[in-house]
Scaffold this active site. Sequence first.
Site, PDB file in Angstrom:
ATOM      1  N   SER A   1      83.311 -26.153 214.594  1.00 55.56           N
ATOM      2  CA  SER A   1      84.170 -27.103 215.287  1.00 55.56           C
ATOM      3  C   SER A   1      83.774 -27.121 216.758  1.00 55.56           C
ATOM      4  O   SER A   1      82.600 -27.324 217.074  1.00 55.56           O
ATOM      5  CB  SER A   1      85.638 -26.728 215.078  1.00 55.56           C
ATOM      6  OG  SER A   1      86.483 -27.771 215.516  1.00 55.56           O
TER       7      SER A   1
ATOM      8  N   HIS B   1      83.903 -30.632 212.606  1.00 54.32           N
ATOM      9  CA  HIS B   1      85.106 -31.441 212.808  1.00 54.32           C
ATOM     10  C   HIS B   1      84.786 -32.646 213.703  1.00 54.32           C
ATOM     11  O   HIS B   1      84.722 -32.525 214.916  1.00 54.32           O
ATOM     12  CB  HIS B   1      86.204 -30.612 213.462  1.00 54.32           C
ATOM     13  CG  HIS B   1      86.808 -29.598 212.549  1.00 54.32           C
ATOM     14  ND1 HIS B   1      87.584 -28.569 212.987  1.00 54.32           N
ATOM     15  CD2 HIS B   1      86.735 -29.456 211.196  1.00 54.32           C
ATOM     16  CE1 HIS B   1      87.983 -27.832 211.953  1.00 54.32           C
ATOM     17  NE2 HIS B   1      87.472 -28.356 210.862  1.00 54.32           N
TER      18      HIS B   1
ATOM     19  N   ASP C   1      90.411 -23.287 210.421  1.00 56.94           N
ATOM     20  CA  ASP C   1      89.803 -23.950 209.270  1.00 56.94           C
ATOM     21  C   ASP C   1      88.535 -23.196 208.906  1.00 56.94           C
ATOM     22  O   ASP C   1      87.756 -22.793 209.773  1.00 56.94           O
ATOM     23  CB  ASP C   1      89.474 -25.412 209.601  1.00 56.94           C
ATOM     24  CG  ASP C   1      88.965 -26.182 208.386  1.00 56.94           C
ATOM     25  OD1 ASP C   1      89.367 -25.835 207.266  1.00 56.94           O
ATOM     26  OD2 ASP C   1      88.183 -27.123 208.582  1.00 56.94           O
TER      27      ASP C   1
END
Length: 337
Positions: A13, A40, A131
Amino acid sequence: MDSETTIIVIGASAGGVEALRTIVAALPADLDAAVFVTLHIGAHRSDLPWLLARAGNLPAKHPRDDEPIVKGNIYVAPPDHHMLIEAGNIRLTKGPRENWARPAIDPMFRSAAQAFGRSVIGVILTGGLNDGTAGLFEVKTHGGFAIVQDPAEATASNMPQSALENVDVDHVLTAARIGQCLKELAAKQHAPDALENVSALVAPEEMDMDAQFTLNKPVAVTCPDCGGALRRSQLGSLMQFSCHIGHVYTMEVMLAAQFLAVERFVEQAMRSLSERAELCGIMAEKLPALQENDAERQLWVAARKEAFDQNAFLRTMLTREWIHPARRGAIEMSHGV
């Protein structure tokens, strides 16, 4: 495709582009593995395949739905789609967001673990919140190998730190060492021993919903995305919440999502109060200027003031400093890459 084919899944990310470029630069052109990357990016247009292809020796692309898996390729999750890995092909879906992300890391890791088991190497890189932790747990549950970027090197340490705290990680390495490690593991046709005494976990969207929502103890929270009832599940030490639609949150993301839901509802109430004040003002103005209307007019004026006063109270509540004890950091917004 052979179930023994080495599958490398990488999740990143905030700050992930440079880490990915460093890793890809170390991979050889004849890599005996297929590489899958989820960053992401939300729904933003992405140039990540082009950046990764230029950084190393392997071709990189956004795959098509149902595209066959070919060794020596880097497949990058396209904007606004989860990338799922099946036994011989790649599936793209606009399924429910997980941890507020689409594409999300967990679905990719989870599907790879279920399809390729012990032949999967999972890598978690820099990023906010967590995540990828649940997905890496699945990789280990199915006998795969787990690598995490050193949090001290990561631009955002939350994702790798969460993985370290919740998963039995095999290696903690810098981005440069991760690339070399993947090269060596693929060359050795890596196949780690399956973990013993660990039951395979079912993906949230594949659970029997009747069993899921009758056998589990309910929790008094609702989904920030759709308002549906949430159920709690445990992946080792990691807690997750999932709803009927399929939205999935870790506890940390759920806390952040719930707070933003509070802000959204307060803002909606503020808008409604402003509209009420405006309408009350119009009602006061439209009354004919007659003595017998003064009392009614004053009531509308008072109602308008009341709406303004309550709106001011909500504004104070919205702008105050709230206590956020969780150390996972603020919610990370996706940016196109």
